[in-house]
Design an enzyme around this catalytic site. Structure first.
Site, PDB file in Angstrom:
ATOM      1  N   LYS A  58       0.933  -1.471  -0.003  1.00  0.00           N
ATOM      2  CA  LYS A  58       0.062  -0.041   0.009  1.00  0.00           C
ATOM      3  C   LYS A  58       0.856   1.254  -0.196  1.00  0.00           C
ATOM      4  CE  LYS A  58      -4.097  -1.907   2.189  1.00  0.00           C
ATOM      5  NZ  LYS A  58      -5.139  -1.745   3.326  1.00  0.00           N
ATOM      6  N   ALA A  74      -0.823   0.636   6.093  1.00  0.00           N
ATOM      7  CA  ALA A  74      -1.012   0.010   7.055  1.00  0.00           C
ATOM      8  C   ALA A  74      -2.003  -1.206   6.799  1.00  0.00           C
ATOM      9  CB  ALA A  74      -1.415   0.660   8.330  1.00  0.00           C
ATOM     10  N   ASP A  75      -2.049  -2.289   7.349  1.00  0.00           N
ATOM     11  CA  ASP A  75      -2.816  -3.449   7.101  1.00  0.00           C
ATOM     12  C   ASP A  75      -2.774  -4.499   8.322  1.00  0.00           C
ATOM     13  OD1 ASP A  75      -4.804  -4.968   5.971  1.00  0.00           O
ATOM     14  OD2 ASP A  75      -4.311  -4.544   4.070  1.00  0.00           O
ATOM     15  N   GLN A  76      -3.764  -5.169   8.482  1.00  0.00           N
ATOM     16  CA  GLN A  76      -3.994  -5.915   9.586  1.00  0.00           C
ATOM     17  C   GLN A  76      -4.504  -7.326   9.116  1.00  0.00           C
ATOM     18  OE1 GLN A  76      -7.309  -4.921  12.338  1.00  0.00           O
ATOM     19  NE2 GLN A  76      -5.529  -4.795  13.897  1.00  0.00           N
ATOM     20  N   GLY A 111       0.415  -4.786  10.440  1.00  0.00           N
ATOM     21  CA  GLY A 111       1.542  -4.337   9.944  1.00  0.00           C
ATOM     22  C   GLY A 111       1.574  -2.760   9.317  1.00  0.00           C
TER      23      GLY A 111
END
Length: 198
Positions: A58, A74-76, A111
């Site tokens: 991203k 950011a990601d999860q 993350g």
């Protein structure tokens, strides 16, 4: 505050992440990254590594189009019962998932990655251990009715910052990590990079 002339872009459509940064007094704009997340979710992928890889993808996707700005991706991911859990496609699927997770533990991996000039300059991940209480079917149905389709945008079909807090009996980890943005490491890196005033 950002330092003079510096711009920060959040490459995420998450309302929770926007609120975390805004409430911390960090000026930023939002540009949603065009990333095929499903293509990165290959069979057997490690949920921790995937959270970081998604964040990096991203950040890079936006940074390549705005090289002068700092871009925060950011990601999860959610790991449960030895597997990776994705966002529920329907409220019926969300109900099934929450029923399976009640009374048990799962892990949220958040993350993050910071990019500039089309290159990732920093990335990291933080994990929160989540234990759901053994809630009743009546509570589950009331919860789904109250929260509605907004839950389909959440990887665990819950929002801890709202009614979803009542699903849990314990959380071991940072609150901001649960919301999808490990704030303390992010702020430290933004200061180190000179993106915000130290």
């Amino acid at each position: 505050m950002t330092t003079d002339g510096e711009r920060l872009i959040l490459a995420s459509k998450s309302v929770a992440r926007r609120a975390v940064l805004a409430n911390a007094g960090v000026p930023f704009t939002v540009q949603v990254a065009d990333v095929d997340e499903e293509a990165l979710k290959v069979p057997g992928v490690d949920p921790i590594a995937l959270a970081v890889e998604l964040a990096r993808a991203k950040a890079l996707a936006v940074s390549r189009h705005d090289a002068d700005a700092w871009v925060l991706g950011a990601d999860q991911t959610l790991a449960f019962d030895g597997g990776l859990v994705s966002k529920a496609p329907s409220l019926a699927a969300a109900r099934e998932r929450l029923a399976a997770m009640r009374g048990r533990a799962h892990q949220l991996h958040s993350g993050v990655a910071l990019a500039r000039n089309g290159q990732v300059v920093w990335s990291g991940v933080d994990t929160a251990q989540m234990r759901m209480r053994d809630f009743s079917d009546a509570f589950l149905d009331a919860y789904l009715a109250a929260e509605g389709e907004a839950l389909l945008a959440c990887v665990g079909s819950y929002r801890l910052e709202g009614l979803g807090a009542q699903l849990f009996e314990a959380v071991d980890g940072d609150y901001f990590t649960v919301l999808g943005l490990p704030l303390w490491p992010v702020l430290a890196e933004l200061r180190r990079a000179g993106a915000i005033v130290s």
